[in-house]
Design an enzyme around this catalytic site. Structure first.
Site, PDB file in Angstrom:
ATOM      1  N   HIS A   1       9.880  -1.624  -4.628  1.00  0.00           N
ATOM      2  CA  HIS A   1       9.008  -1.090  -3.937  1.00  0.00           C
ATOM      3  C   HIS A   1       9.216   0.587  -4.367  1.00  0.00           C
ATOM      4  CE1 HIS A   1       6.455   0.207  -0.818  1.00  0.00           C
ATOM      5  NE2 HIS A   1       7.217   1.358  -0.668  1.00  0.00           N
TER       6      HIS A   1
ATOM      7  N   HIS B   1       0.836   5.546   0.958  1.00  0.00           N
ATOM      8  CA  HIS B   1       1.183   5.560   2.499  1.00  0.00           C
ATOM      9  C   HIS B   1       2.346   6.548   2.612  1.00  0.00           C
ATOM     10  CE1 HIS B   1       3.961   2.295   0.657  1.00  0.00           C
ATOM     11  NE2 HIS B   1       4.695   3.021   1.236  1.00  0.00           N
TER      12      HIS B   1
ATOM     13  N   ASP C   1       7.622   4.228  -4.203  1.00  0.00           N
ATOM     14  CA  ASP C   1       6.869   5.101  -3.397  1.00  0.00           C
ATOM     15  C   ASP C   1       5.892   6.107  -4.504  1.00  0.00           C
ATOM     16  OD1 ASP C   1       6.942   4.074  -0.698  1.00  0.00           O
ATOM     17  OD2 ASP C   1       8.887   5.201  -0.592  1.00  0.00           O
TER      18      ASP C   1
ATOM     19  N   ASP D   1       5.128  -1.711   3.303  1.00  0.00           N
ATOM     20  CA  ASP D   1       5.419  -0.564   3.901  1.00  0.00           C
ATOM     21  C   ASP D   1       4.389   0.390   4.588  1.00  0.00           C
ATOM     22  OD1 ASP D   1       7.809   1.269   4.674  1.00  0.00           O
ATOM     23  OD2 ASP D   1       7.359   2.344   2.824  1.00  0.00           O
TER      24      ASP D   1
END
Length: 1013
Positions: A262, A579, A264, A374
C-alpha cells in the site's frame, strides 16, 4: 509430565534473538563510501553520477529533512567467499521498523539501472549466488532523508511536515554499508524457529499441538552449538522437520495471500516523494518475483504506474515483464485509491474510466475488482458505479476500525441505493500489511464471521502505507504455512482467483444494504476545507468546460474539442481525490501544493470554457446555464448590476431584463420577496424565516446559529471528531455589525460581522433574490483558532423521521433517531450539495457549495412539536499532522431552501454550485441535450473519448423513484447506444420521434452514446 512451558519459551526466544538471528550474516567487509548532498529537490541519476563526491565515514550524521543524499559505494567480494551467497547490507540509520516514514534509498548500478531499494525491513541487495570471489561492486545509492512525522505516535505537533518549516539539521546517522555472506542454512533456521514459536504461542494451553511444538523446539535447541551456529544449523533444522511437516487439518481455514504494498499517493510525504517511493517498492517487488516463482503481487492506482513509466523506464520494463509472467496483478481499476465519500459521482466514474483504460492500454488487462483497503468509508452508490465499470468484486479492510459496532460480515453482497449488488470481502486478518505472523494467522481465523458458511479469506501481505512491499522472509513464512497443523493454510494466488472461489463457495452470502459507514475518521469530511473546496470547484468547472466544449464542437466551425487538455486536468483532480489528500489528513506540504494545483486547474478550465463560448461567435451578453435544470434567477452583469433572467437547462439566454414575479423589499432587518420573509436579529442570527407560500414558520429556534466547539479527539487529530466535542462550546452571538448592504428590487442583503476567539473574524452576507425562496449566506472567515470546530445550525420546525443527504448519483436516507448503537455512532456524516428534511407535505433543504460534513438531530419541545436540526461543519483547526491546518481565509456559501422537495434540493444544489456564466456570444445554439421527465437528471455531457465525434451523455434518476422520459438532442441524431462507463456499447437505445426514450429505476445511472447525423 512437569510443565516446562515457560522455560522452553524463554529459552527459544533468547537463542533465536541473540544467537540465530545474529548469525545470519556469516562475515562482512565494509564498502568504501563517498557522499554528495543534492541541492534542493531530487535530481536525475545522470546529474548525480556526474557530481563530485566526498569521503564519508560510518557513524556520520546525514540527511536534512526532505533532502537527498547520493552515496557512492565501492567494494570487492573477497576471493575466499567464492561459491557463497553474497549480498550488500545497508543501514542508513533507520528508526523503528516501519519502512514508509523515514530514510529510504534506491540502489543503482553505475549505468543507472535501478536494482533494489533498502529500508529497515529490507536492507539487502543481492550481489551474487554463488559468488565468484574477487568481483568488484560499485553502486550509486539515492537516499531520501524523509522525516519521521509519526514520531511520538502523533502526540505532538511538528514543523517537519513542510520543507519550508523543517529546517536543515541532519536526521539520521549512517550505521553500516557492508558486503556480507548470507548463511542460507542459518537464515532458514531463523524462519523455521520464528514460524513454529509464533504458532506455539497462539495455540491454547491445553492444545497438544502447542506442547508438541514446544518440546520439539527444546530438543532442537540442544543441537545448536553456540560456538558454531552455522555448523550446527542443518542439524537443528533436520530435528524440526517432523513438526514442520505435520499437515493442517482438513477443515483448516484457507488464507489466500496476495502480495501488496500500500503506497499512499501522498500522506506524511509530498507527491514528489511518492513518485520515488513507487520506484523503490516496485524495484523490490520485481526483484522478489525473480527469486520466487510462486510470488504474486497485486498493485492498484494507475497514477503510480504512470509515474514509474515516465520517470523510471527500466523499472517499468520489469513491471511489464512481471505482468506477462503472471506474477504482477494490476487491480482496483482506479486512477488512485480515492476517498470513498467526498468525490462527486462523475469523478468516481472517471476514476474507473481512467484507471481501467490505463491497465487495458498498457497491459491488455481489464481489472475485475475494486481494491480500496484504506479509504474512510464508502458511499452507497459504489456498487452500481463499480459494476457499470465492469467490476465483479469489492475489497476493503478499513471498516474493521469501527469505534463502536463490529461489522457483522467478512464476505457478503453489498447492495447500493439502486439495488445493484457486488460481491465484497473484508480480510479478517484485519490489516493490508500482513506478514503471516502467528498472531495474524490466529486473528484471521478468530475474527472470521462466516464460519460454517465459508472457509476462506484474503490477506494482502507486505509492508505498506509508505510502501516497501513483500519481503523474502514473508514469502518463506507463506511457504511454511501452506500446510501446517494448528494453523490456517496459506496459498499465494491472484485476488481474482480468491474471489471466484469465495463466491462459488458462498453464493448465498448475507446482504448489507446502504453505505459502508466508518465509525471513525469522521472529521475527514471537514479538515483542510480549502482542499475540499478546490475539489468541489474543479468537479463543477470540468462539467462546465466539457458541456460548452461539446456545444462549440457541434456548432462552431473550426473549433477542436480539447480532448488532451481535459484528460490531463481530470487526472490532476482525480489524483487529489486520493484518500489522504481530499480528506485533509496529509502534511502541510501536500495541502499547500493541492491548493496551488486547484488554482491552476481553475484558471485552465475557465480559459477552456471561455474559448468554447467565444468560438460560438461574438454578440450580445448572454447567461450560460451549465445546470441540467431550467433556471430563473438573478445574475449580475459585468458592471455588477443585478438582472433577472430565465435560462434553459444546458443552454443560454440574452442578458435582457425580465420582470420577476415580485420585487424584493427591505424593511429594517427584514427581507421579503413574496415567497419568503427573513428576519435577521440584532445578534446576526435568523430570528424568523417564514414561508409565505405555505403560510408557516420554518424555524423552531434562531437559525444560522454559529457554534464554536472545543475539538480534541482521542487520537487522530485531522481524521477524527469524537462525540465529546458537543459538550463544550460557545455560541457566537456578539455581532459587531448587522447592516443592510443591498436594497434593490431584485436583491436584498444584510451583512453580519463578528470577531471571536484568537483574532478570528466572520463576515456573512444574508441575501434574498427575486423569484427564489432560497436564502443565501455568503461566508468569509479569517480563521485563527486551534483545536476547534465551527458549525452552523438550522433548527427547523419539522418532524423528520430521517434526513436525506445527496451522495454520488442520488441520495441516502439516515434516521434522525438514535435507537441503536448504529444510529448513535452516526453523529457526524457526509453529504454533497444538499441535506433535506421533510414531514408529509413539507420539507426544507440546506444547500452548500463546498461543505461535506454535517450532523442532524431532533428534540421534542414542550408544546409537543419536534425540532429537527441540521448543522453544517464549516471549518476545523486540527494541529496534527499539519499544525497550521485551515488557518487563514475561507470563502464559501450555504443556503436555506424553505418549502423544498427533493427535486428542489437537487435543482438548487446544481444552481449554487454552477453559477450562471455571463459572456458575449452570438445567438443561442440549441442545448446539446434536453432531458424531459421528472427525476431524469443529466450529469455529464461530453464528446466520446475515442475522438469519434459521438456525444456521450450520463444521466441518472435523482428522486429515488422510477422515471420515464426522453432525451432530445440539439443536433441530428443518427443512432443511440447504451454503454458502460467506459463508453463501450451494451445495446441499442430506443429512439422515438428523433428522441431517446429512457426508463430508469430509482437512482439508476445510464450512459448514452449518441451518433451524430
Amino acid at each position: 509430565m512437569h510443565d516446562e512451558s515457560r522455560r522452553i519459551e524463554e529459552r527459544v526466544q533468547r537463542l533465536h534473538d541473540q544467537r540465530i538471528k545474529t548469525a545470519i550474516y556469516a562475515a562482512t567487509v565494509p564498502f568504501e563510501v563517498e557522499a554528495w548532498q543534492a541541492p534542493g529537490e531530487p535530481v536525475p541519476f545522470e546529474e548525480a553520477a556526474a557530481a563530485s563526491y566526498e569521503p564519508f565515514s560510518m557513524g556520520t550524521p546525514w540527511g536534512p529533512p526532505w533532502g537527498t543524499t547520493w552515496f557512492r559505494m565501492r567494494g570487492q567480494v573477497p576471493a575466499e567467499w567464492a561459491g557463497r551467497r553474497v549480498e550488500a547490507v545497508i543501514d542508513l540509520g533507520f528508526v523503528g521498523d516501519w519502512p514508509g516514514n523515514q530514510a529510504e534509498a534506491l540502489v543503482h548500478l553505475t549505468d543507472g539501472t535501478p536494482l533494489k531499494a533498502v529500508n529497515p525491513l529490507n536492507q539487502y541487495v543481492a550481489i551474487a549466488n554463488p559468488a565468484r570471489g574477487g568481483e568488484s561492486v560499485d553502486y550509486l545509492v539515492e537516499a531520501a532523508s524523509n522525516p519521521d512525522i509519526l514520531a511520538d505516535n502523533f502526540s505532538r505537533t511538528t514543523p517537519l511536515g513542510d520543507k519550508l518549516t523543517a529546517g536543515d539539521k541532519p536526521l539520521y546517522t549512517f550505521r553500516a554499508a557492508d558486503i556480507a555472506i548470507l548463511d542460507e542454512e542459518v537464515w532458514h533456521l531463523d524462519l523455521d524457529v520464528q514460524v513454529l514459536r509464533e504458532l506455539m504461542l497462539e495455540l491454547g494451553e491445553h492444545d497438544p499441538r502447542r506442547h508438541e511444538i514446544a518440546h520439539a523446539l527444546d530438543r532442537a535447541m540442544d543441537l545448536l552449538d553456540l560456538d558454531d551456529v552455522s555448523g550446527s544449523a542443518a542439524a537443528v533444522r533436520e530435528a524440526l522437520k517432523p513438526v514442520l511437516s505435520r499437515p493442517a487439518h482438513a477443515s483448516a481455514h484457507t488464507i489466500s495471500g496476495v502480495g501488496h504494498a500500500h503506497i499512499d499517493s501522498a500522506w506524511l510525504w509530498p507527491i514528489r516523494e511518492t513518485k520515488r517511493k513507487t520506484s523503490r517498492t516496485f524495484s523490490n517487488v520485481t526483484s522478489l518475483a525473480d527469486e520466487y516463482d510462486d510470488f504474486i503481487f497485486a498493485c492498484s492506482q494507475a497514477q503510480q504506474y504512470e509515474w514509474v513509466r515516465d520517470n523510471y523506464p527500466k523499472v517499468w520494463a520489469r513491471i511489464q515483464e512481471s505482468v506477462k509472467n503472471g506474477q504482477w496483478a494490476p487491480v482496483g481499476g482506479m486512477w488512485v485509491e480515492s476517498d470513498g465519500n467526498l468525490p462527486g459521482g462523475e469523478a468516481v466514474a472517471r476514476q474507473f474510466v481512467h484507471g481501467k483504460r490505463f491497465f487495458m492500454d498498457h497491459f491488455g488487462i481489464e481489472t475485475k475488482g475494486v481494491w480500496l483497503p484504506d479509504s474512510f468509508g464508502y458511499n452507497a452508490a459504489y456498487p452500481q458505479i463499480a459494476k457499470l465499470a465492469g467490476n465483479d468484486w469489492f475489497l476493503t479492510q478499513k471498516i474493521s476500525w469501527n469505534q463502536t459496532n463490529r461489522f457483522p460480515h467478512h464476505t457478503f453482497w453489498w447492495e447500493g441505493i439502486d439495488g445493484t449488488r457486488i460481491f465484497t470481502h473484508f480480510p479478517p486478518v484485519d490489516t493490508y500489511n500482513a506478514r503471516f505472523s502467528g498472531e495474524e494467522m490466529s486473528r484471521a481465523v478468530r475474527n472470521y464471521s462466516e464460519k460454517g458458511g465459508a472457509s476462506r479469506s484474503l490477506a494482502p501481505f507486505g509492508w505498506g502505507d509508505g510502501g516497501g512491499g513483500p519481503t523474502r522472509e514473508i514469502m518463506e513464512r507463506a511457504r511454511r504455512l501452506a500446510d501446517l497443523e494448528g494453523s490456517a493454510k496459506v496459498v499465494v494466488e491472484h485476488p481474482d482467483e480468491f474471489f471466484a472461489k469465495a463466491r462459488e463457495e458462498y453464493p448465498d452470502a448475507p446482504v448489507w444494504v446502504g453505505e459502508l459507514y466508518l465509525e471513525l475518521h469522521r472529521a475527514t469530511y471537514t479538515s483542510q476545507a480549502r482542499t475540499k473546496q478546490g475539489n468541489r470547484r474543479s468537479e463543477h468547472l470540468l462539467r462546465e468546460a466539457e458541456l460548452w466544449a461539446t456545444t462549440a464542437a457541434l456548432h462552431a466551425p473550426g473549433y477542436s474539442y480539447p480532448h488532451e487538455k481535459l484528460d490531463r486536468l481530470w487526472k490532476t483532480v482525480l489524483l487529489h481525490q486520493f484518500h489522504d489528500i481530499l480528506p485533509g489528513s496529509s502534511i502541510a506540504w501536500v495541502h499547500r501544493e493541492a491548493e496551488a494545483e486547484y488554482a491552476r486547474v481553475a484558471r485552465e478550465l475557465h480559459a477552456l470554457t471561455a474559448e468554447a463560448v467565444t468560438a460560438l461567435g461574438a454578440g450580445e451578453p448572454r447567461a450560460f446555464n451549465t445546470s441540467p435544470y431550467d433556471r430563473a434567477e438573478v445574475v449580475r452583469t459585468a458592471d455588477g448590476t443585478p438582472v433577472y433572467v430565465e435560462v434553459p437547462a444546458s443552454g443560454s439566454a440574452p442578458l435582457a431584463a425580465t420582470a420577476p414575479p415580485q420585487p424584493v423589499t427591505v424593511d429594517g432587518l427584514v427581507l421579503d420577496n413574496g415567497l419568503v420573509r427573513v428576519e435577521v436579529a440584532e445578534d446576526g442570527t435568523l430570528s424568523s424565516v417564514r414561508d409565505l407560500r405555505a403560510g408557516r414558520e420554518v424555524l423552531a429556534e434562531p437559525g444560522n446559529l454559529l457554534r464554536l466547539h472545543t475539538d480534541l479527539p482521542n487520537y487522530w487529530d485531522a481524521w477524527d471528531i469524537d462525540k465529546h466535542y458537543k459538550n463544550r462550546y460557545t455560541d457566537l452571538l456578539d455581532a459587531s455589525s448587522v447592516t443592510v448592504v443591498e436594497q434593490d428590487p431584485l436583491l436584498g442583503a444584510i451583512r453580519v460581522e463578528r470577531s471571536f476567539g484568537k483574532g478570528s473574524t466572520i463576515t456573512q452576507t444574508i441575501s434574498v433574490r427575486a423569484g427564489s425562496p432560497r436564502i443565501d449566506i455568503e461566508t468569509d472567515i479569517d480563521w485563527h483558532e486551534t483545536e476547534k470546530i465551527l458549525k452552523a445550525a438550522f433548527p427547523v420546525d419539522i418532524r423528520a423521521p430521517h434526513s436525506s443527504a445527496e451522495i454520488q448519483f442520488g441520495h441516502i436516507q439516515r434516521p434522525t433517531h438514535t435507537n441503536t448503537s448504529w444510529e448513535s455512532a452516526r453523529f457526524e456524516v457526509s453529504g454533497h450539495r444538499w441535506v433535506h428534511l421533510a414531514e408529509p407535505g413539507y420539507g426544507v433543504a440546506v444547500i452548500n457549495d463546498s461543505t461535506y460534513g454535517h450532523d442532524v438531530s431532533r428534540t421534542v419541545r414542550e408544546d409537543g412539536g419536534t425540532t429537527t436540526t441540521v448543522r453544517l461543519s464549516l471549518v476545523r483547526a486540527p494541529r496534527i499532522p499539519d499544525p497550521e491546518a485551515d488557518q487563514g481565509r475561507h470563502r464559501f456559501t450555504y443556503a436555506l431552501l424553505p418549502g423544498a422537495t427533493v427535486e428542489d434540493a437537487v435543482a438548487e444544489g446544481y444552481s449554487l454550485n454552477l453559477p450562471l456564466r455571463v459572456a458575449d456570444a452570438a445567438g443561442a445554439p440549441e442545448p446539446v441535450v434536453s432531458a424531459e421527465g421528472e427525476g431524469v437528471t443529466v450529469e455529464a455531457v461530453k464528446l466520446a473519448d475515442d475522438a469519434s465525434g459521438d456525444v456521450v451523455v450520463r444521466l441518472y434518476e435523482s428522486r429515488g423513484g422510477r422515471a420515464t422520459g426522453t432525451l432530445r438532442t440539439g443536433f441530428p441524431l443518427a443512432g443511440a447506444q447504451i454503454t458502460d462507463l467506459l463508453e463501450r456499447p451494451l445495446h441499442d437505445a430506443e429512439i422515438t420521434d428523433g428522441a431517446v426514450t429512457v426508463a430508469l429505476r430509482p437512482f439508476q445511472i445510464l450512459t448514452l452514446r449518441l451518433r451524430r447525423g
